[in-house]
Design a protein around this motif. Structure first.
Motif, PDB file in Angstrom:
ATOM      1  N   GLN A 145      -2.159   7.767  -0.781  1.00  0.00           N
ATOM      2  CA  GLN A 145      -2.603   8.600  -1.893  1.00  0.00           C
ATOM      3  C   GLN A 145      -3.766   9.434  -1.377  1.00  0.00           C
ATOM      4  OE1 GLN A 145      -3.373   6.450  -5.479  1.00  0.00           O
ATOM      5  NE2 GLN A 145      -4.021   8.259  -6.587  1.00  0.00           N
TER       6      GLN A 145
ATOM      7  N   CYS B  80     -12.043  -2.478  -4.101  1.00  0.00           N
ATOM      8  CA  CYS B  80     -11.354  -2.575  -5.382  1.00  0.00           C
ATOM      9  C   CYS B  80     -12.283  -1.974  -6.431  1.00  0.00           C
ATOM     10  CB  CYS B  80     -11.023  -4.015  -5.748  1.00  0.00           C
ATOM     11  SG  CYS B  80     -10.270  -4.143  -7.399  1.00  0.00           S
TER      12      CYS B  80
ATOM     13  N   LEU C 128       0.825  -1.204   0.000  1.00  0.00           N
ATOM     14  CA  LEU C 128       0.000   0.000   0.000  1.00  0.00           C
ATOM     15  C   LEU C 128       0.864   1.261   0.000  1.00  0.00           C
ATOM     16  CD1 LEU C 128      -2.656  -1.023   2.683  1.00  0.00           C
ATOM     17  CD2 LEU C 128      -2.952  -0.993   0.197  1.00  0.00           C
ATOM     18  N   LYS C 129       0.420   2.257  -0.727  1.00  0.00           N
ATOM     19  CA  LYS C 129       1.062   3.575  -0.765  1.00  0.00           C
ATOM     20  C   LYS C 129      -0.007   4.617  -0.456  1.00  0.00           C
ATOM     21  CE  LYS C 129       4.970   2.054  -2.605  1.00  0.00           C
ATOM     22  NZ  LYS C 129       5.991   1.599  -1.753  1.00  0.00           N
TER      23      LYS C 129
ATOM     24  N   TYR D  39      -5.149   4.831   1.123  1.00  0.00           N
ATOM     25  CA  TYR D  39      -3.982   4.062   0.698  1.00  0.00           C
ATOM     26  C   TYR D  39      -4.394   3.235  -0.507  1.00  0.00           C
ATOM     27  CZ  TYR D  39      -1.834   5.405   5.086  1.00  0.00           C
ATOM     28  OH  TYR D  39      -1.298   6.134   6.111  1.00  0.00           O
ATOM     29  N   ARG D  40      -3.476   3.085  -1.452  1.00  0.00           N
ATOM     30  CA  ARG D  40      -3.778   2.346  -2.680  1.00  0.00           C
ATOM     31  C   ARG D  40      -2.737   1.258  -2.910  1.00  0.00           C
ATOM     32  NH1 ARG D  40      -6.948   4.631  -6.759  1.00  0.00           N
ATOM     33  NH2 ARG D  40      -8.515   5.956  -5.846  1.00  0.00           N
ATOM     34  N   GLY D  41      -3.178   0.200  -3.578  1.00  0.00           N
ATOM     35  CA  GLY D  41      -2.297  -0.896  -3.936  1.00  0.00           C
ATOM     36  C   GLY D  41      -2.961  -1.791  -4.956  1.00  0.00           C
ATOM     37  N   PRO D  42      -2.227  -2.799  -5.444  1.00  0.00           N
ATOM     38  CA  PRO D  42      -2.827  -3.753  -6.383  1.00  0.00           C
ATOM     39  C   PRO D  42      -3.797  -4.674  -5.634  1.00  0.00           C
ATOM     40  CG  PRO D  42      -0.561  -4.353  -5.897  1.00  0.00           C
ATOM     41  CD  PRO D  42      -0.814  -3.040  -5.219  1.00  0.00           C
TER      42      PRO D  42
ATOM     43  N   SER E 247      -8.277   0.310  -2.873  1.00  0.00           N
ATOM     44  CA  SER E 247      -8.202   1.433  -1.944  1.00  0.00           C
ATOM     45  C   SER E 247      -8.549   0.992  -0.525  1.00  0.00           C
ATOM     46  CB  SER E 247      -9.178   2.526  -2.393  1.00  0.00           C
ATOM     47  OG  SER E 247      -9.174   3.601  -1.489  1.00  0.00           O
TER      48      SER E 247
ATOM     49  N   HIS F 205      -2.300  -2.771 -11.141  1.00  0.00           N
ATOM     50  CA  HIS F 205      -2.444  -1.325 -10.971  1.00  0.00           C
ATOM     51  C   HIS F 205      -3.007  -1.038  -9.580  1.00  0.00           C
ATOM     52  CE1 HIS F 205      -1.557  -0.794 -15.176  1.00  0.00           C
ATOM     53  NE2 HIS F 205      -2.470  -1.714 -15.473  1.00  0.00           N
ATOM     54  N   ARG F 206      -2.861   0.168  -9.130  1.00  0.00           N
ATOM     55  CA  ARG F 206      -3.297   0.562  -7.787  1.00  0.00           C
ATOM     56  C   ARG F 206      -4.779   0.932  -7.764  1.00  0.00           C
ATOM     57  NH1 ARG F 206       0.533   0.438  -4.313  1.00  0.00           N
ATOM     58  NH2 ARG F 206       2.672   0.302  -5.033  1.00  0.00           N
ATOM     59  N   ASN F 207      -5.627  -0.072  -8.031  1.00  0.00           N
ATOM     60  CA  ASN F 207      -7.078   0.111  -8.047  1.00  0.00           C
ATOM     61  C   ASN F 207      -7.740  -0.312  -6.742  1.00  0.00           C
ATOM     62  OD1 ASN F 207      -7.085   0.998 -10.736  1.00  0.00           O
ATOM     63  ND2 ASN F 207      -7.014  -1.113 -11.451  1.00  0.00           N
TER      64      ASN F 207
END
Length: 109
Positions: free
Chosen positions: A29, A58, A26-27, A33-36, A48, A44-46
């Protein structure tokens, strides 16, 4: 049976970002936080995770829920096991109280 008060206490105090972050990169945003997505092996980071709402979603496959649902779906746990695992990770003891089984028929039945 796990008391509703315990479940609500866990839901409020569990760090969903930390727990989901054990399985997803997770990063931050904005405020989320977003991640694959771990459910459809997205790249892709869809996916949340909202710490404020205590939920995940997702935007591709539609999977969503709270910290308990995430552990149930990701690890294949049943509800009580997911609640106990969140308790372990949050440092809150989960006490299972007696069930009505074996205590005679339920008068509400």
């Amino acid at each position: 049976m796990i008391p509703d008060e315990t479940i609500e206490r866990l839901r409020e105090s569990a760090d969903i970002v930390k727990i989901v972050g054990e399985f997803v990169d997770l990063k931050k945003q904005g405020s989320d936080y977003r991640g694959p997505c771990p459910f459809h092996q997205g790249t892709h980071r869809n996916f949340s995770v909202s710490q404020k709402r205590g939920s995940y979603k997702c935007f591709v496959c539609g999977e969503g829920g709270d910290v308990f649902t995430f552990l149930q779906k990701r690890l294949g746990l049943d509800w009580p096991s997911a609640v106990e695992l969140v308790g372990e990770k949050s440092g809150i003891e989960v006490v299972v109280v007696g069930t009505r089984r074996g205590q005679g028929p339920d008068p509400r039945a």
